[in-house]
Design a protein around this motif. Structure first.
Motif, PDB file in Angstrom:
ATOM      1  N   LYS A 114      80.574 -24.481  -9.460  1.00 28.29           N
ATOM      2  CA  LYS A 114      80.111 -25.450  -8.888  1.00 28.29           C
ATOM      3  C   LYS A 114      78.856 -26.234  -8.829  1.00 28.29           C
ATOM      4  N   ALA A 115      78.215 -24.679  -8.559  1.00 23.26           N
ATOM      5  CA  ALA A 115      76.285 -24.877  -8.498  1.00 23.26           C
ATOM      6  C   ALA A 115      75.934 -25.365 -10.310  1.00 23.26           C
ATOM      7  N   GLN A 137      72.945  -7.848  -3.795  1.00 23.81           N
ATOM      8  CA  GLN A 137      73.007  -8.367  -5.141  1.00 23.81           C
ATOM      9  C   GLN A 137      73.612  -9.476  -4.550  1.00 23.81           C
ATOM     10  N   LEU A 138      74.429  -9.839  -4.437  1.00 22.90           N
ATOM     11  CA  LEU A 138      75.215 -10.824  -4.032  1.00 22.90           C
ATOM     12  C   LEU A 138      74.380 -11.668  -2.810  1.00 22.90           C
ATOM     13  N   LYS A 139      73.792 -11.316  -1.946  1.00 14.94           N
ATOM     14  CA  LYS A 139      73.086 -12.373  -1.191  1.00 14.94           C
ATOM     15  C   LYS A 139      71.991 -12.367  -2.541  1.00 14.94           C
ATOM     16  N   LEU A 143      71.130 -17.107  -2.719  1.00 12.14           N
ATOM     17  CA  LEU A 143      69.980 -17.218  -2.142  1.00 12.14           C
ATOM     18  C   LEU A 143      69.071 -17.497  -3.410  1.00 12.14           C
ATOM     19  N   ARG A 144      69.351 -17.312  -4.547  1.00 12.05           N
ATOM     20  CA  ARG A 144      68.409 -17.603  -6.182  1.00 12.05           C
ATOM     21  C   ARG A 144      69.013 -19.000  -5.870  1.00 12.05           C
ATOM     22  N   THR A 145      70.724 -19.204  -6.000  1.00 11.54           N
ATOM     23  CA  THR A 145      71.180 -20.425  -6.756  1.00 11.54           C
ATOM     24  C   THR A 145      70.599 -21.121  -5.891  1.00 11.54           C
ATOM     25  N   LEU A 146      70.483 -21.112  -4.672  1.00  7.73           N
ATOM     26  CA  LEU A 146      69.993 -22.421  -3.918  1.00  7.73           C
ATOM     27  C   LEU A 146      68.522 -22.510  -4.203  1.00  7.73           C
ATOM     28  N   VAL A 147      67.916 -21.848  -4.650  1.00  3.94           N
ATOM     29  CA  VAL A 147      66.694 -21.927  -4.871  1.00  3.94           C
ATOM     30  C   VAL A 147      66.740 -22.686  -5.919  1.00  3.94           C
ATOM     31  N   ILE A 170      61.507 -15.032  -4.020  1.00 10.94           N
ATOM     32  CA  ILE A 170      62.212 -15.911  -4.396  1.00 10.94           C
ATOM     33  C   ILE A 170      61.592 -17.770  -4.457  1.00 10.94           C
ATOM     34  N   ALA A 171      61.643 -18.046  -2.358  1.00 13.00           N
ATOM     35  CA  ALA A 171      60.787 -19.225  -2.112  1.00 13.00           C
ATOM     36  C   ALA A 171      59.741 -19.889  -2.254  1.00 13.00           C
ATOM     37  N   GLU A 172      58.908 -20.422  -2.056  1.00 11.03           N
ATOM     38  CA  GLU A 172      57.825 -21.261  -2.342  1.00 11.03           C
ATOM     39  C   GLU A 172      58.345 -21.440  -0.643  1.00 11.03           C
TER      40      GLU A 172
END
Length: 226
Positions: A114-115, A137-139, A143-147, A170-172
Protein backbone atom coordinates in the motif's frame (compact mmCIF):
# COMPACT_ATOMS: atom_id res chain seq x y z
CA UNK A 1 12.44 -9.33 45.94
CA UNK A 2 9.32 -10.93 44.55
CA UNK A 3 7.61 -7.57 44.16
CA UNK A 4 10.65 -6.08 42.43
CA UNK A 5 10.86 -9.08 40.12
CA UNK A 6 7.25 -8.66 39.07
CA UNK A 7 7.75 -4.96 38.40
CA UNK A 8 10.82 -5.63 36.25
CA UNK A 9 8.91 -8.24 34.29
CA UNK A 10 6.02 -5.85 33.66
CA UNK A 11 8.31 -2.96 32.72
CA UNK A 12 10.33 -5.08 30.31
CA UNK A 13 7.07 -6.21 28.73
CA UNK A 14 6.07 -2.64 28.02
CA UNK A 15 8.01 -2.49 24.79
CA UNK A 16 6.71 -5.84 23.60
CA UNK A 17 3.10 -5.31 24.64
CA UNK A 18 2.63 -2.32 22.39
CA UNK A 19 3.61 -4.46 19.44
CA UNK A 20 6.82 -2.56 18.71
CA UNK A 21 10.09 -4.42 19.23
CA UNK A 22 13.57 -2.96 18.99
CA UNK A 23 15.62 -6.09 19.63
CA UNK A 24 18.15 -7.99 17.57
CA UNK A 25 17.34 -11.08 15.54
CA UNK A 26 18.99 -13.57 17.93
CA UNK A 27 17.25 -12.09 20.96
CA UNK A 28 14.00 -11.90 19.02
CA UNK A 29 14.06 -15.55 18.01
CA UNK A 30 14.84 -16.71 21.54
CA UNK A 31 11.93 -14.73 22.98
CA UNK A 32 9.51 -15.88 20.30
CA UNK A 33 10.57 -19.51 20.72
CA UNK A 34 10.19 -19.26 24.48
CA UNK A 35 6.70 -17.81 24.05
CA UNK A 36 5.74 -20.67 21.75
CA UNK A 37 5.51 -18.53 18.61
CA UNK A 38 6.78 -19.15 15.10
CA UNK A 39 10.28 -17.66 15.08
CA UNK A 40 9.71 -16.31 11.57
CA UNK A 41 6.84 -14.08 12.64
CA UNK A 42 6.69 -11.27 15.17
CA UNK A 43 3.86 -10.48 17.54
CA UNK A 44 2.75 -7.94 15.00
CA UNK A 45 2.65 -10.42 12.14
CA UNK A 46 5.89 -9.34 10.47
CA UNK A 47 7.40 -12.20 8.49
CA UNK A 48 11.16 -11.59 8.57
CA UNK A 49 11.97 -14.24 5.95
CA UNK A 50 9.68 -12.59 3.40
CA UNK A 51 10.50 -9.03 4.57
CA UNK A 52 6.86 -8.02 4.44
CA UNK A 53 4.16 -6.92 6.86
CA UNK A 54 1.61 -9.62 7.57
CA UNK A 55 -1.71 -8.86 9.22
CA UNK A 56 -2.84 -12.15 10.73
CA UNK A 57 -0.86 -12.51 13.95
CA UNK A 58 -0.93 -9.18 15.78
CA UNK A 59 -1.66 -9.67 19.47
CA UNK A 60 -2.36 -6.29 21.09
CA UNK A 61 -4.94 -3.55 20.76
CA UNK A 62 -4.29 0.05 21.82
CA UNK A 63 -7.37 0.93 23.88
CA UNK A 64 -9.68 3.90 23.38
CA UNK A 65 -8.44 5.75 26.47
CA UNK A 66 -4.91 5.91 25.04
CA UNK A 67 -6.14 7.32 21.71
CA UNK A 68 -8.34 9.75 23.64
CA UNK A 69 -5.38 11.03 25.67
CA UNK A 70 -3.72 12.50 22.57
CA UNK A 71 -6.62 12.97 20.11
CA UNK A 72 -6.88 16.72 20.73
CA UNK A 73 -3.39 17.24 19.31
CA UNK A 74 -4.63 16.03 15.93
CA UNK A 75 -8.10 17.61 15.83
CA UNK A 76 -7.13 19.31 12.56
CA UNK A 77 -7.32 15.90 10.89
CA UNK A 78 -10.92 15.14 11.87
CA UNK A 79 -12.16 15.95 8.37
CA UNK A 80 -9.09 14.52 6.63
CA UNK A 81 -8.05 10.98 5.69
CA UNK A 82 -6.14 8.93 8.27
CA UNK A 83 -4.47 5.63 7.45
CA UNK A 84 -4.05 3.07 10.24
CA UNK A 85 -2.07 0.36 8.40
CA UNK A 86 -1.36 -2.13 11.19
CA UNK A 87 -4.45 -4.27 11.70
CA UNK A 88 -5.30 -6.36 14.77
CA UNK A 89 -9.02 -6.77 15.49
CA UNK A 90 -10.31 -3.59 13.84
CA UNK A 91 -11.26 -1.92 17.12
CA UNK A 92 -8.50 0.72 16.99
CA UNK A 93 -10.19 2.35 14.00
CA UNK A 94 -13.51 2.19 15.82
CA UNK A 95 -11.94 3.97 18.80
CA UNK A 96 -10.44 6.71 16.62
CA UNK A 97 -13.69 7.22 14.68
CA UNK A 98 -15.61 7.56 17.96
CA UNK A 99 -13.31 10.49 18.82
CA UNK A 100 -14.50 12.41 15.77
CA UNK A 101 -12.10 11.20 13.06
CA UNK A 102 -14.49 9.95 10.41
CA UNK A 103 -12.22 9.23 7.43
CA UNK A 104 -10.16 6.34 8.81
CA UNK A 105 -8.74 3.57 6.61
CA UNK A 106 -7.95 0.41 8.57
CA UNK A 107 -7.93 -2.87 6.64
CA UNK A 108 -6.06 -6.17 6.43
CA UNK A 109 -3.59 -5.12 3.77
CA UNK A 110 0.14 -5.43 3.20
CA UNK A 111 1.77 -2.26 4.53
CA UNK A 112 4.62 -2.11 2.03
CA UNK A 113 2.40 -2.77 -0.98
CA UNK A 114 0.00 0.00 0.00
CA UNK A 115 2.87 2.39 0.77
CA UNK A 116 4.16 1.79 -2.77
CA UNK A 117 0.76 2.66 -4.26
CA UNK A 118 1.27 6.32 -5.20
CA UNK A 119 -2.40 6.92 -5.97
CA UNK A 120 -3.43 5.59 -2.57
CA UNK A 121 -0.73 7.51 -0.71
CA UNK A 122 -1.75 10.80 -2.32
CA UNK A 123 -5.16 10.38 -0.67
CA UNK A 124 -3.67 10.08 2.85
CA UNK A 125 -3.20 13.07 5.17
CA UNK A 126 -1.93 11.32 8.32
CA UNK A 127 -0.57 7.86 9.18
CA UNK A 128 -1.39 7.09 12.82
CA UNK A 129 -0.96 3.70 14.48
CA UNK A 130 0.85 1.30 16.79
CA UNK A 131 3.25 -0.59 14.47
CA UNK A 132 4.14 -4.22 15.19
CA UNK A 133 7.53 -5.53 14.10
CA UNK A 134 10.57 -7.46 15.27
CA UNK A 135 14.17 -7.24 14.13
CA UNK A 136 16.45 -4.40 13.13
CA UNK A 137 16.10 -4.93 9.38
CA UNK A 138 12.32 -4.71 9.33
CA UNK A 139 12.26 -1.92 11.90
CA UNK A 140 14.47 0.11 9.60
CA UNK A 141 12.41 -0.72 6.52
CA UNK A 142 9.14 0.35 8.15
CA UNK A 143 10.55 3.64 9.45
CA UNK A 144 12.33 4.43 6.18
CA UNK A 145 9.08 3.81 4.31
CA UNK A 146 7.17 6.14 6.61
CA UNK A 147 9.76 8.91 6.35
CA UNK A 148 10.11 8.53 2.57
CA UNK A 149 6.34 8.82 2.10
CA UNK A 150 6.48 12.51 3.00
CA UNK A 151 3.17 12.10 4.85
CA UNK A 152 2.87 13.19 8.50
CA UNK A 153 2.87 10.17 10.80
CA UNK A 154 2.36 9.35 14.47
CA UNK A 155 3.66 5.99 15.69
CA UNK A 156 3.57 4.43 19.15
CA UNK A 157 7.11 3.19 19.80
CA UNK A 158 9.44 2.25 22.65
CA UNK A 159 11.19 5.31 24.07
CA UNK A 160 14.50 3.78 22.95
CA UNK A 161 13.75 5.04 19.44
CA UNK A 162 14.73 8.52 20.63
CA UNK A 163 18.28 7.29 21.35
CA UNK A 164 18.68 5.31 18.15
CA UNK A 165 21.16 6.14 15.42
CA UNK A 166 18.56 4.97 12.92
CA UNK A 167 16.23 7.87 13.64
CA UNK A 168 19.09 10.35 13.31
CA UNK A 169 20.17 8.78 10.02
CA UNK A 170 16.81 8.62 8.24
CA UNK A 171 14.81 11.57 9.59
CA UNK A 172 15.16 15.33 9.53
CA UNK A 173 15.40 15.94 13.26
CA UNK A 174 13.85 19.39 12.93
CA UNK A 175 10.62 17.61 11.91
CA UNK A 176 10.62 15.15 14.83
CA UNK A 177 8.27 15.78 17.76
CA UNK A 178 7.42 13.55 20.71
CA UNK A 179 4.37 13.01 22.90
CA UNK A 180 5.24 11.15 26.10
CA UNK A 181 2.25 9.55 27.85
CA UNK A 182 2.52 8.54 31.48
CA UNK A 183 0.99 5.19 30.60
CA UNK A 184 -0.43 3.51 27.51
CA UNK A 185 -3.24 0.99 27.89
CA UNK A 186 -3.25 -2.08 25.64
CA UNK A 187 -5.22 -5.31 25.70
CA UNK A 188 -5.96 -8.52 23.91
CA UNK A 189 -9.39 -8.83 22.34
CA UNK A 190 -12.02 -9.15 25.05
CA UNK A 191 -9.47 -8.94 27.88
CA UNK A 192 -8.85 -6.35 30.61
CA UNK A 193 -6.63 -3.41 29.52
CA UNK A 194 -3.11 -3.35 30.94
CA UNK A 195 -1.07 -0.15 31.49
CA UNK A 196 2.49 0.08 30.20
CA UNK A 197 5.24 2.68 30.43
CA UNK A 198 8.37 3.51 28.40
CA UNK A 199 6.42 4.19 25.21
CA UNK A 200 6.22 7.40 23.19
CA UNK A 201 4.20 8.72 20.28
CA UNK A 202 6.82 9.59 17.68
CA UNK A 203 5.44 12.41 15.54
CA UNK A 204 6.96 13.40 12.20
CA UNK A 205 5.94 16.38 10.04
CA UNK A 206 2.93 16.92 12.32
CA UNK A 207 3.70 20.58 13.14
CA UNK A 208 2.52 20.43 16.73
CA UNK A 209 2.80 23.69 18.72
CA UNK A 210 5.57 22.15 20.86
CA UNK A 211 8.25 19.57 20.11
CA UNK A 212 8.06 17.76 23.46
CA UNK A 213 4.80 17.11 25.32
CA UNK A 214 4.12 15.14 28.51
CA UNK A 215 0.58 13.79 28.89
CA UNK A 216 -1.11 12.34 31.95
CA UNK A 217 -3.58 9.55 31.28
CA UNK A 218 -7.37 9.83 31.74
CA UNK A 219 -7.56 13.47 30.76
CA UNK A 220 -4.92 14.64 33.23
CA UNK A 221 -2.65 17.65 32.86
CA UNK A 222 -0.77 18.16 29.61
CA UNK A 223 2.64 19.83 29.83
CA UNK A 224 4.22 21.27 26.70
CA UNK A 225 7.93 21.70 27.27
CA UNK A 226 9.76 22.86 24.16
Amino acid sequence: RLAMGRKRKQDSSAIEAAGSHFIGKKSSKKRLKKAGRDDGRSQGGMDEKKSRMSVINDEWQTTKRSWDDIAHFFSGYKTKTIWMPFYYDGLCAKHVRSLGFKKVIHKKQDFFQKAADTTFMKSIDLIWDNPPYTGAQLKERVLRTLVKSGIPFVMLLPSSILHSKLLQDIAELSKVQVIIPRRVYVCKTGKTPVPFKYLVWLCYRTRLPKDLVFVEDDGGETREVV
